[in-house]
Design a protein around this motif. Structure first.
Motif, PDB file in Angstrom:
ATOM      1  N   SER A   1     -35.626 -38.024  -9.760  1.00 24.00           N
ATOM      2  CA  SER A   1     -36.849 -38.825  -9.655  1.00 24.00           C
ATOM      3  C   SER A   1     -36.996 -39.811 -10.809  1.00 24.00           C
ATOM      4  O   SER A   1     -37.758 -40.768 -10.733  1.00 24.00           O
TER       5      SER A   1
ATOM      6  N   LYS B   1     -38.352 -38.981 -13.582  1.00 23.86           N
ATOM      7  CA  LYS B   1     -39.587 -38.621 -14.299  1.00 23.86           C
ATOM      8  C   LYS B   1     -39.355 -37.579 -15.393  1.00 23.86           C
ATOM      9  O   LYS B   1     -40.196 -37.411 -16.278  1.00 23.86           O
ATOM     10  N   THR B   2     -38.252 -36.861 -15.334  1.00 26.85           N
ATOM     11  CA  THR B   2     -38.002 -35.765 -16.273  1.00 26.85           C
ATOM     12  C   THR B   2     -36.618 -35.916 -16.883  1.00 26.85           C
ATOM     13  O   THR B   2     -35.655 -36.218 -16.166  1.00 26.85           O
TER      14      THR B   2
ATOM     15  N   GLN C   1     -39.262 -28.188 -12.202  1.00 27.84           N
ATOM     16  CA  GLN C   1     -38.336 -29.323 -12.331  1.00 27.84           C
ATOM     17  C   GLN C   1     -37.535 -29.212 -13.629  1.00 27.84           C
ATOM     18  O   GLN C   1     -36.322 -29.456 -13.655  1.00 27.84           O
TER      19      GLN C   1
ATOM     20  N   ILE D   1     -43.947 -29.081 -12.384  1.00 31.68           N
ATOM     21  CA  ILE D   1     -43.243 -29.706 -13.508  1.00 31.68           C
ATOM     22  C   ILE D   1     -42.333 -28.693 -14.198  1.00 31.68           C
ATOM     23  O   ILE D   1     -41.170 -28.986 -14.519  1.00 31.68           O
TER      24      ILE D   1
ATOM     25  N   TYR E   1     -41.648 -35.057 -19.519  1.00 31.25           N
ATOM     26  CA  TYR E   1     -42.098 -35.416 -18.179  1.00 31.25           C
ATOM     27  C   TYR E   1     -43.026 -36.617 -18.304  1.00 31.25           C
ATOM     28  O   TYR E   1     -44.002 -36.588 -19.058  1.00 31.25           O
ATOM     29  N   ASN E   2     -42.706 -37.658 -17.569  1.00 27.89           N
ATOM     30  CA  ASN E   2     -43.499 -38.883 -17.645  1.00 27.89           C
ATOM     31  C   ASN E   2     -43.423 -39.588 -16.288  1.00 27.89           C
ATOM     32  O   ASN E   2     -42.337 -39.899 -15.804  1.00 27.89           O
ATOM     33  N   GLU E   3     -44.569 -39.814 -15.665  1.00 23.77           N
ATOM     34  CA  GLU E   3     -44.586 -40.448 -14.352  1.00 23.77           C
ATOM     35  C   GLU E   3     -44.339 -41.958 -14.421  1.00 23.77           C
ATOM     36  O   GLU E   3     -44.130 -42.588 -13.393  1.00 23.77           O
ATOM     37  N   ASN E   4     -44.383 -42.514 -15.631  1.00 22.45           N
ATOM     38  CA  ASN E   4     -44.105 -43.938 -15.810  1.00 22.45           C
ATOM     39  C   ASN E   4     -42.586 -44.128 -15.897  1.00 22.45           C
ATOM     40  O   ASN E   4     -41.980 -44.052 -16.968  1.00 22.45           O
ATOM     41  N   ILE E   5     -41.966 -44.365 -14.746  1.00 19.53           N
ATOM     42  CA  ILE E   5     -40.498 -44.422 -14.683  1.00 19.53           C
ATOM     43  C   ILE E   5     -39.954 -45.605 -15.469  1.00 19.53           C
ATOM     44  O   ILE E   5     -38.890 -45.514 -16.109  1.00 19.53           O
TER      45      ILE E   5
ATOM     46  N   ARG F   1     -47.333 -38.952 -21.759  1.00 20.17           N
ATOM     47  CA  ARG F   1     -46.094 -38.184 -21.685  1.00 20.17           C
ATOM     48  C   ARG F   1     -46.344 -36.725 -22.041  1.00 20.17           C
ATOM     49  O   ARG F   1     -47.150 -36.424 -22.921  1.00 20.17           O
TER      50      ARG F   1
ATOM     51  N   ASN G   1     -39.669 -44.602 -18.970  1.00 17.35           N
ATOM     52  CA  ASN G   1     -38.526 -43.700 -19.123  1.00 17.35           C
ATOM     53  C   ASN G   1     -37.215 -44.477 -19.166  1.00 17.35           C
ATOM     54  O   ASN G   1     -36.345 -44.211 -20.009  1.00 17.35           O
TER      55      ASN G   1
END
Length: 482
Positions: free
Chosen positions: A83, A85-86, A7, A4, A50-54, A33, A57
């Protein structure tokens, strides 16, 4: 975590054309988040998320663009990685409206910041809301009957039901239906921030800026005002709540074709105050009672006292008898006392002795006649001592603390420790015991055990006000040798 950080570094390089000077992880709140402050070589700072829940986002990014186009005080997003995610955004600093309130109290300066916040809120809701794509809302397009019912059920399942209070389930559901129908019938539906509280209002250069609005949807204007003025930790005086509500109604009227009817607006506002108070209690119950996050539990007594004042002093204009009975039980002394931690007094004999130590040199002995106490093994947590830059340091150095908090399972480990030790401290205070021993061991007694011992000492002091005897055995021995 390393991935992360890489990135974020690459994203900053794309934006600024150079590598960042430093990236620091910020404390995590209730969501998944992760936030980082990125320091540039020129002294400028940015916030990386940074959050994997696109999907979340995408909603935040679109809402931010739409609201900024209407002149709302929300963050400028500079770039997003491939991605999704960021992303890198404007940094509004560390000072929130809540920080200002805690630093200055309820004075004229802080009151003026609340006025600024409400004026900007009215503009964001009514003018900014004209630009919002409600198809992107995360839960529902509108805070209508189903959404209100959802908040009421959230409170029921995660707080009310944990109290084991016997109520008529069908009558309560009927009351929920009636209340949600009543609150849905409003003429003023615009963009609803959804979590408009003083923590999400940042103060920079004496101006207000808003964060964390990705949960927004279309809804009643009153909800966000209720969220701000009735935030438990703010403890706003009643005259502030009344005058600030009047101020908001005036500000909203500047953006509406017709000024709201003050009486009708206030009557429904009281209903939304109740919904917001219950939603907060449901969240505290979920995070504290189910996820076992100790700091949420400490917020419950204040939230209940806030609810009690509301029940005793405000009316909604609709009869909900079974619900009223449940609420009266929730704010009873019996329930509030359940969540109010015991506080040590000058007469409390208990002293908690906390050690950090190295397992290689044995578990510390107990000088009392108790024969020992808790021993927690920190060796299952990634050891900072494996990395060259941390080898000469201890668990009291900032870089080691950051490592343990951001790159290891130490926070979850300590939450479990707090749960166990809190039960014993509570019992020992009640029974008048004088001694409790808690030991944290790791390989060398230098990093993990030192950090954990300090964290427990701070937790017990803040929560119970109990006397602490803190000793880092291996570090004390090293200092004596030196």
């Amino acid at each position: 975590m390393e991935n992360i950080l890489n990135q974020i570094s690459e994203l900053y390089r794309q934006h600024a054309g150079t590598a960042p000077q430093e990236i620091v992880k910020l404390p995590q709140s209730g969501s998944d988040r992760m936030y980082f402050r990125v320091f540039g070589p020129d002294g400028g700072t940015f916030i990386a998320t940074y959050n994997e829940n696109i999907r979340e986002n995408d909603t935040f990014l679109d809402f931010s663009r739409s609201l900024r186009e209407k002149g709302c005080p929300v963050a400028n997003v500079y770039c997003v990685d491939e991605s999704g995610k960021t992303y890198l955004q404007e940094d509004f600093g560390d000072v929130s409206l809540l920080n200002k309130l805690e630093a200055h109290g309820h004075n004229d300066y802080v009151y003026s910041l609340f006025q600024k916040s409400l004026a900007k809120l009215a503009h964001l809701q009514i003018v900014g809301g004209q630009n919002i794509n409600y198809d992107l809302c995360l839960t529902a397009r509108e805070f209508g009957k189903q959404a209100i019912l959802s908040d009421l059920l959230y409170f029921k399942y995660y707080f009310l039901d944990t109290l084991k209070y016997p109520y008529d389930k069908q009558k309560l559901i009927d009351d929920f239906e009636a209340l949600s129908t009543y609150l849905t019938h409003t003429d003023n539906k615009h963009f609803m921030f959804r979590d408009f509280q003083s923590r999400n209002i940042m103060i920079r250069d004496e101006e207000v800026h808003f964060i964390d609005y990705q949960g927004g949807m279309r809804g009643a204007l009153q909800y966000d005002v209720a969220s701000l003025l009735w935030q438990a930790k703010a403890e706003l005086p009643d005259d502030w709540k009344n005058s600030l509500l009047d101020f908001y109604i005036e500000e909203a009227g500047k953006h509406l074709s017709q000024k709201p009817d003050s009486y009708l607006f206030t009557a429904q506002y009281n209903g939304y105050v109740l919904i917001r108070l219950l939603q907060v209690l449901g969240a505290y119950g979920f995070r504290g009672l189910f996820e076992r996050k100790a700091h949420f539990l400490t917020s419950i007594p204040l939230a209940l006292k806030n609810l009690k004042w509301f029940i005793d002093n405000r009316r909604m204009g609709i009869a909900v008898p079974e619900f009223d009975k449940c609420l009266q039980f929730c704010v009873s002394t019996e329930v509030i006392d359940r969540f109010e931690p015991l506080r040590a007094t000058e007469e409390t004999p208990l002293v908690v002795t906390i050690h950090s130590f190295s397992f290689k040199k044995g578990i510390p002995g107990d000088p009392s006649d108790n024969g020992g106490g808790f021993v927690f093994d920190c060796r299952g947590i990634l050891n900072p001592g494996r990395f060259e830059e941390y080898k000469p340091l201890t668990g009291r150095d900032k870089s080691v603390k950051d490592f343990l908090e951001q790159r290891t399972s130490m926070p979850d480990f300590l939450n479990s420790v707090f749960d166990i030790v809190d039960m014993t401290v509570t019992d020992y205070i009640k029974r008048g015991f004088s001694s409790l021993m808690v030991n944290f061991g790791c390989t060398g007694g230098q990093h993990r055990s030192v950090y954990a011992a300090d964290a427990l000492a701070r937790h017990l002091k803040n929560k119970f006000g109990v006397r602490i005897n803190l000793l880092h055995r291996e570090q004390e021995a090293k200092n004596w040798q030196n």
